[in-house]
Write a protein that holds these residues in place. Structure first.
Motif, PDB file in Angstrom:
ATOM      1  N   ARG A 151       0.823  -1.208   0.000  1.00  0.00           N
ATOM      2  CA  ARG A 151       0.000   0.000   0.000  1.00  0.00           C
ATOM      3  C   ARG A 151       0.860   1.263   0.000  1.00  0.00           C
ATOM      4  O   ARG A 151       0.399   2.324  -0.422  1.00  0.00           O
ATOM      5  N   VAL A 169      -3.562   2.145  -3.759  1.00  0.00           N
ATOM      6  CA  VAL A 169      -4.698   1.745  -4.584  1.00  0.00           C
ATOM      7  C   VAL A 169      -5.249   2.923  -5.385  1.00  0.00           C
ATOM      8  O   VAL A 169      -5.388   2.854  -6.610  1.00  0.00           O
ATOM      9  N   ARG A 170      -5.579   4.013  -4.707  1.00  0.00           N
ATOM     10  CA  ARG A 170      -6.271   5.116  -5.386  1.00  0.00           C
ATOM     11  C   ARG A 170      -5.424   5.762  -6.477  1.00  0.00           C
ATOM     12  O   ARG A 170      -5.916   6.014  -7.580  1.00  0.00           O
ATOM     13  N   SER A 171      -4.164   6.046  -6.187  1.00  0.00           N
ATOM     14  CA  SER A 171      -3.334   6.706  -7.198  1.00  0.00           C
ATOM     15  C   SER A 171      -3.045   5.781  -8.376  1.00  0.00           C
ATOM     16  O   SER A 171      -2.894   6.238  -9.514  1.00  0.00           O
ATOM     17  N   VAL A 180      -5.198   3.385  -9.468  1.00  0.00           N
ATOM     18  CA  VAL A 180      -6.451   3.332 -10.226  1.00  0.00           C
ATOM     19  C   VAL A 180      -6.684   4.633 -10.991  1.00  0.00           C
ATOM     20  O   VAL A 180      -7.299   4.631 -12.059  1.00  0.00           O
ATOM     21  N   ASP A 181      -6.162   5.746 -10.470  1.00  0.00           N
ATOM     22  CA  ASP A 181      -6.288   7.027 -11.172  1.00  0.00           C
ATOM     23  C   ASP A 181      -5.719   6.960 -12.584  1.00  0.00           C
ATOM     24  O   ASP A 181      -6.148   7.703 -13.472  1.00  0.00           O
ATOM     25  N   PHE A 186      -7.423  -4.185  -5.820  1.00  0.00           N
ATOM     26  CA  PHE A 186      -7.954  -3.017  -6.529  1.00  0.00           C
ATOM     27  C   PHE A 186      -9.467  -3.079  -6.748  1.00  0.00           C
ATOM     28  O   PHE A 186     -10.087  -2.073  -7.096  1.00  0.00           O
ATOM     29  N   GLU A 209     -12.176  -0.577  -4.955  1.00  0.00           N
ATOM     30  CA  GLU A 209     -12.035   0.819  -5.392  1.00  0.00           C
ATOM     31  C   GLU A 209     -12.565   1.007  -6.809  1.00  0.00           C
ATOM     32  O   GLU A 209     -13.296   1.971  -7.091  1.00  0.00           O
ATOM     33  N   ARG A 267     -16.439   0.773  -6.972  1.00  0.00           N
ATOM     34  CA  ARG A 267     -17.092   1.968  -6.440  1.00  0.00           C
ATOM     35  C   ARG A 267     -17.014   3.136  -7.411  1.00  0.00           C
ATOM     36  O   ARG A 267     -17.948   3.930  -7.525  1.00  0.00           O
ATOM     37  N   ARG A 268     -15.918   3.242  -8.133  1.00  0.00           N
ATOM     38  CA  ARG A 268     -15.796   4.330  -9.106  1.00  0.00           C
ATOM     39  C   ARG A 268     -16.742   4.144 -10.290  1.00  0.00           C
ATOM     40  O   ARG A 268     -17.143   5.115 -10.929  1.00  0.00           O
TER      41      ARG A 268
END
Length: 219
Positions: free
Chosen positions: A50, A55-57, A59-60, A80, A83, A86-87
């Motif tokens: 992590r 995860v978020r960056s 998936v960005d 992943f 996340e 949900r997006r």
């Protein structure tokens, strides 16, 4: 502050070295199947990862939009998946395909625990995806391509299931023993009829986004 930074750096480096050694030993032990064995699933979701691969960056850098149908090939325990689902929102759908039934079972339980209802986990093979032609808007793989025994065939399958204008996103991260270098990924995808759109570089890896190349034959 400096002490904290040095400690964090030590943890990341130590994780990278230990992970590389463990994963190398696994690939030697499980030569018939290069996918990370289910008993070692903790290697796919832990605190050091992590830090190295948030995860978020990560998936960005994928082309994820609300309402899309997205394929995640090789989700493992779902690092992943939550996340991304949900997006996509309630109108979108995430299809998770993994060759190991145990991983899919763990993923199903995770999705249920997180209240995710727009994801469809299924057992399947990258060399024969259980999906219809031109049925997904985006497909992404994270440290998976090197585990596939026939990468050109897998890429042909991904082209088959992508809609016109769809995006293929491939992420590679060290210390994965099956790490694919950027030029290898680029050349494989070009040979399979994809063209490079974006190349996101990171400290220990990268994400490349591709679209079906102009004039490329349709499978």
């Amino acid at each position: 502050m400096r002490a904290l930074f040095l400690l964090l750096r030590f943890v990341v480096v130590a994780w990278a070295v230990v992970s590389a050694l463990l994963l190398y030993s696994l690939t030697q032990r499980y030569k018939s199947s290069r996918a990370c064995p289910y008993s070692w699933r903790w290697m796919l979701d832990n605190l050091p990862r992590r830090v190295v691969q948030p995860v978020r960056s990560t998936v960005d850098s994928f082309h994820i939009d609300k309402g899309h149908t997205v394929l995640e090939l090789g989700p493992g325990p779902g690092y992943f998946s939550v996340e991304v689902a949900r997006r996509l929102g309630p109108e979108g759908r995430l299809v998770c395909v993994d060759i190991q039934p145990e991983m899919i079972g763990t993923l199903r339980r995770r999705l249920l625990r997180e209240g995710v209802t727009n994801a469809l986990p299924m057992v399947g093979d990258a060399l024969g995806l259980p999906l219809a032609d031109r049925s997904v808007d985006c497909a992404f793989l994270v440290t998976v391509l090197g585990e596939v025994p026939d990468r050109p065939k897998a890429l042909a399958e991904l082209r088959r299931v992508l809609k016109p204008g769809g995006i293929l996103s491939i992420t590679e991260t060290l210390p994965d023993p099956d790490y694919q270098f950027p030029d290898v990924v680029r050349d494989l995808c070009r040979a399979s009829g994809f063209r490079l759109l974006e190349h996101h570089r990171r400290l220990l890896g990268f994400t490349m986004n591709f679209a079906v190349g102009e004039g490329a034959p349709t499978p």
